[in-house]
Design a protein around this motif. Structure first.
Motif, PDB file in Angstrom:
ATOM      1  N   PRO A  99       8.849  75.578  48.040  1.00  0.00           N
ATOM      2  CA  PRO A  99       8.757  76.875  48.715  1.00  0.00           C
ATOM      3  C   PRO A  99       8.466  76.692  50.196  1.00  0.00           C
ATOM      4  O   PRO A  99       7.385  76.242  50.583  1.00  0.00           O
ATOM      5  N   VAL A 100       9.426  77.037  51.026  1.00  0.00           N
ATOM      6  CA  VAL A 100       9.364  76.777  52.465  1.00  0.00           C
ATOM      7  C   VAL A 100       9.116  78.076  53.222  1.00  0.00           C
ATOM      8  O   VAL A 100       9.781  79.083  52.983  1.00  0.00           O
ATOM      9  N   ARG A 101       8.166  78.052  54.158  1.00  0.00           N
ATOM     10  CA  ARG A 101       7.907  79.209  55.004  1.00  0.00           C
ATOM     11  C   ARG A 101       8.789  79.157  56.248  1.00  0.00           C
ATOM     12  O   ARG A 101       8.809  78.165  56.971  1.00  0.00           O
ATOM     13  N   LEU A 102       9.502  80.250  56.508  1.00  0.00           N
ATOM     14  CA  LEU A 102      10.350  80.350  57.694  1.00  0.00           C
ATOM     15  C   LEU A 102       9.540  80.845  58.890  1.00  0.00           C
ATOM     16  O   LEU A 102       8.390  81.266  58.758  1.00  0.00           O
ATOM     17  N   ASP A 103      10.160  80.808  60.053  1.00  0.00           N
ATOM     18  CA  ASP A 103       9.473  81.230  61.275  1.00  0.00           C
ATOM     19  C   ASP A 103       9.049  82.695  61.228  1.00  0.00           C
ATOM     20  O   ASP A 103       8.073  83.086  61.868  1.00  0.00           O
ATOM     21  N   ASN A 104       9.772  83.512  60.462  1.00  0.00           N
ATOM     22  CA  ASN A 104       9.429  84.935  60.373  1.00  0.00           C
ATOM     23  C   ASN A 104       8.351  85.221  59.330  1.00  0.00           C
ATOM     24  O   ASN A 104       8.021  86.385  59.079  1.00  0.00           O
ATOM     25  N   GLY A 105       7.835  84.159  58.701  1.00  0.00           N
ATOM     26  CA  GLY A 105       6.770  84.312  57.719  1.00  0.00           C
ATOM     27  C   GLY A 105       7.239  84.424  56.284  1.00  0.00           C
ATOM     28  O   GLY A 105       6.428  84.360  55.356  1.00  0.00           O
ATOM     29  N   GLU A 106       8.542  84.604  56.065  1.00  0.00           N
ATOM     30  CA  GLU A 106       9.068  84.677  54.708  1.00  0.00           C
ATOM     31  C   GLU A 106       9.073  83.296  54.055  1.00  0.00           C
ATOM     32  O   GLU A 106       9.197  82.275  54.742  1.00  0.00           O
ATOM     33  N   TYR A 107       8.976  83.288  52.727  1.00  0.00           N
ATOM     34  CA  TYR A 107       9.107  82.056  51.963  1.00  0.00           C
ATOM     35  C   TYR A 107      10.452  82.038  51.253  1.00  0.00           C
ATOM     36  O   TYR A 107      10.917  83.062  50.744  1.00  0.00           O
ATOM     37  N   ARG A 108      11.077  80.874  51.241  1.00  0.00           N
ATOM     38  CA  ARG A 108      12.320  80.660  50.507  1.00  0.00           C
ATOM     39  C   ARG A 108      12.110  79.536  49.492  1.00  0.00           C
ATOM     40  O   ARG A 108      11.420  78.552  49.774  1.00  0.00           O
ATOM     41  N   ASN A 109      12.735  79.690  48.350  1.00  0.00           N
ATOM     42  CA  ASN A 109      12.700  78.663  47.316  1.00  0.00           C
ATOM     43  C   ASN A 109      13.868  77.722  47.578  1.00  0.00           C
ATOM     44  O   ASN A 109      15.004  78.006  47.197  1.00  0.00           O
ATOM     45  N   ARG A 110      13.594  76.611  48.232  1.00  0.00           N
ATOM     46  CA  ARG A 110      14.641  75.756  48.820  1.00  0.00           C
ATOM     47  C   ARG A 110      14.849  74.469  48.032  1.00  0.00           C
ATOM     48  O   ARG A 110      13.900  73.721  47.770  1.00  0.00           O
ATOM     49  N   ALA A 111      16.103  74.234  47.664  1.00  0.00           N
ATOM     50  CA  ALA A 111      16.485  72.988  46.989  1.00  0.00           C
ATOM     51  C   ALA A 111      17.032  72.018  48.033  1.00  0.00           C
ATOM     52  O   ALA A 111      18.076  72.272  48.638  1.00  0.00           O
ATOM     53  N   TRP A 112      16.340  70.905  48.216  1.00  0.00           N
ATOM     54  CA  TRP A 112      16.729  69.898  49.204  1.00  0.00           C
ATOM     55  C   TRP A 112      17.543  68.795  48.545  1.00  0.00           C
ATOM     56  O   TRP A 112      17.143  68.243  47.514  1.00  0.00           O
ATOM     57  N   LEU A 113      18.669  68.443  49.168  1.00  0.00           N
ATOM     58  CA  LEU A 113      19.463  67.287  48.757  1.00  0.00           C
ATOM     59  C   LEU A 113      19.308  66.196  49.800  1.00  0.00           C
ATOM     60  O   LEU A 113      19.552  66.426  50.991  1.00  0.00           O
ATOM     61  N   PHE A 114      18.921  65.009  49.352  1.00  0.00           N
ATOM     62  CA  PHE A 114      18.743  63.847  50.234  1.00  0.00           C
ATOM     63  C   PHE A 114      19.853  62.849  49.959  1.00  0.00           C
ATOM     64  O   PHE A 114      20.150  62.529  48.807  1.00  0.00           O
ATOM     65  N   ARG A 115      20.449  62.331  51.044  1.00  0.00           N
ATOM     66  CA  ARG A 115      21.559  61.391  50.927  1.00  0.00           C
ATOM     67  C   ARG A 115      21.120  59.991  51.357  1.00  0.00           C
ATOM     68  O   ARG A 115      20.224  59.851  52.204  1.00  0.00           O
ATOM     69  N   PRO A 116      21.768  58.946  50.824  1.00  0.00           N
ATOM     70  CA  PRO A 116      21.380  57.569  51.163  1.00  0.00           C
ATOM     71  C   PRO A 116      21.512  57.217  52.635  1.00  0.00           C
ATOM     72  O   PRO A 116      20.879  56.256  53.100  1.00  0.00           O
ATOM     73  N   ASP A 117      22.315  57.971  53.379  1.00  0.00           N
ATOM     74  CA  ASP A 117      22.471  57.675  54.810  1.00  0.00           C
ATOM     75  C   ASP A 117      21.362  58.294  55.658  1.00  0.00           C
ATOM     76  O   ASP A 117      21.400  58.222  56.893  1.00  0.00           O
ATOM     77  N   GLY A 118      20.372  58.918  55.012  1.00  0.00           N
ATOM     78  CA  GLY A 118      19.250  59.489  55.732  1.00  0.00           C
ATOM     79  C   GLY A 118      19.405  60.961  56.089  1.00  0.00           C
ATOM     80  O   GLY A 118      18.462  61.570  56.606  1.00  0.00           O
ATOM     81  N   THR A 119      20.575  61.537  55.826  1.00  0.00           N
ATOM     82  CA  THR A 119      20.777  62.956  56.095  1.00  0.00           C
ATOM     83  C   THR A 119      20.320  63.795  54.905  1.00  0.00           C
ATOM     84  O   THR A 119      20.132  63.279  53.798  1.00  0.00           O
TER      85      THR A 119
END
Length: 292
Positions: A99-119
């Motif tokens: 759960p990530v807080r945005l600059d406007n104060g809202e929270y988003r349920n964020r799914a992060w994908l990590f790649r082997p190249d570091g991106t």
């Protein structure tokens, strides 16, 4: 582009942690275990990151709002950990949701994908449950996206998102042949709603849909106190695929990885030569509705 994929989906317990080092050791052991089983792509569940709430005082992890705020201090270490693990073990990792807080104060349920190249890249959950909206005050995302990988673009339909055909259909239209469904459900009915949604999306789009759930109890957390589900990969129900559309399914109630081997050439073949052609015939329903 790779035509086959060995995918590992976690049946993940939300443990009470004593330190960040404990969390890092736990996750590293999980990733190493999948690597030793020759997995090529890992998926963790929705809200599996809520175990990090146990690193704070009881008045924090016992509060729906306080734990969201406190977790923001761990967001960057979380990103750094999975970036390192993806690079070290040379495989993409969908790190469930945070759960990530945005600059406007809202929270988003964020799914992060990590790649082997570091991106890295992400998909926010789009359809929020009543609990998320009415009690936890987490806001929906705004964009339907696909995330690029060496195995082609993948879609992420987080839990409740999988129950809505047009979200996944748009991801398929954008090139996804694999839809990842990190989930977190507290009842058998909730798990079955997501499971049925996953199977329907696989059938109607002639694609793979993979689910990864949280399991077990975390009674100390008001957000994820009870967790029910089984990891699985679902397929078209047609030539060359299982008659019930279930490629693999994890054992009920057991923690660990459910690993399945996916064949993308088989998907392309069934889209061309299947007994039915759901992927091709999708738009017929819209034509019929327009003609009414």
């Amino acid at each position: 582009m790779n035509t086959t994929l060995k995918l590992a989906c976690a049946q993940y317990p939300i443990d009470f942690l004593n330190s960040w080092d404990d969390y890092e050791a736990k996750i590293t052991a999980w990733v190493k275990d999948a690597y030793l089983q020759e997995a090529q792509f890992l998926m963790f569940p929705e809200y599996f990151s809520m175990g990090l709430g146990s690193l704070f005082e009881a008045e924090v992890y016992g509060s729906l709002s306080a734990q969201l705020e406190a977790l923001q201090d761990l967001h960057e270490p979380f990103l750094e950990l999975y970036t390192r693990l993806s690079e070290r073990f040379n495989m993409p990792i969908l790190a469930g949701t945070f759960p990530v807080r945005l600059d406007n104060g809202e929270y988003r349920n964020r799914a992060w994908l990590f790649r082997p190249d570091g991106t890295r890249d992400y998909q926010d959950k789009l359809q929020m449950t009543r609990f998320e909206t009415e009690q936890w005050h987490i806001s929906p995302g705004e964009d339907i996206r696909v995330l690029d990988t060496d195995f082609g673009p993948v879609g992420v339909a987080t839990c409740y998102d999988s129950e809505f055909p047009l979200i996944v259909r748009r991801q398929v239209e954008l090139g996804a042949r694999l839809i990842l469904v990190p989930s977190c459900t507290d009842t058998q009915a909730g798990y079955n709603r997501v499971r049925i949604g996953c199977q329907a999306r696989a059938l109607e789009n002639q694609c793979y849909v993979a689910q990864s759930p949280t399991i077990g109890e975390a009674r100390w957390s008001p957000a994820v106190d009870v967790n029910t589900g089984q990891a699985a990969v679902y397929t078209p129900v047609d030539r060359g695929f299982p008659d019930d559309g279930v490629l693999e399914q994890g054992p009920d109630g057991q923690t660990g990885w459910m690993i399945a081997e996916l064949d993308f050439e088989a998907l392309e073949r069934v889209r061309r030569e299947g007994q039915v052609l759901n992927h091709r015939d999708w738009d017929t329903q819209f034509r019929l509705m327009r003609d009414q």
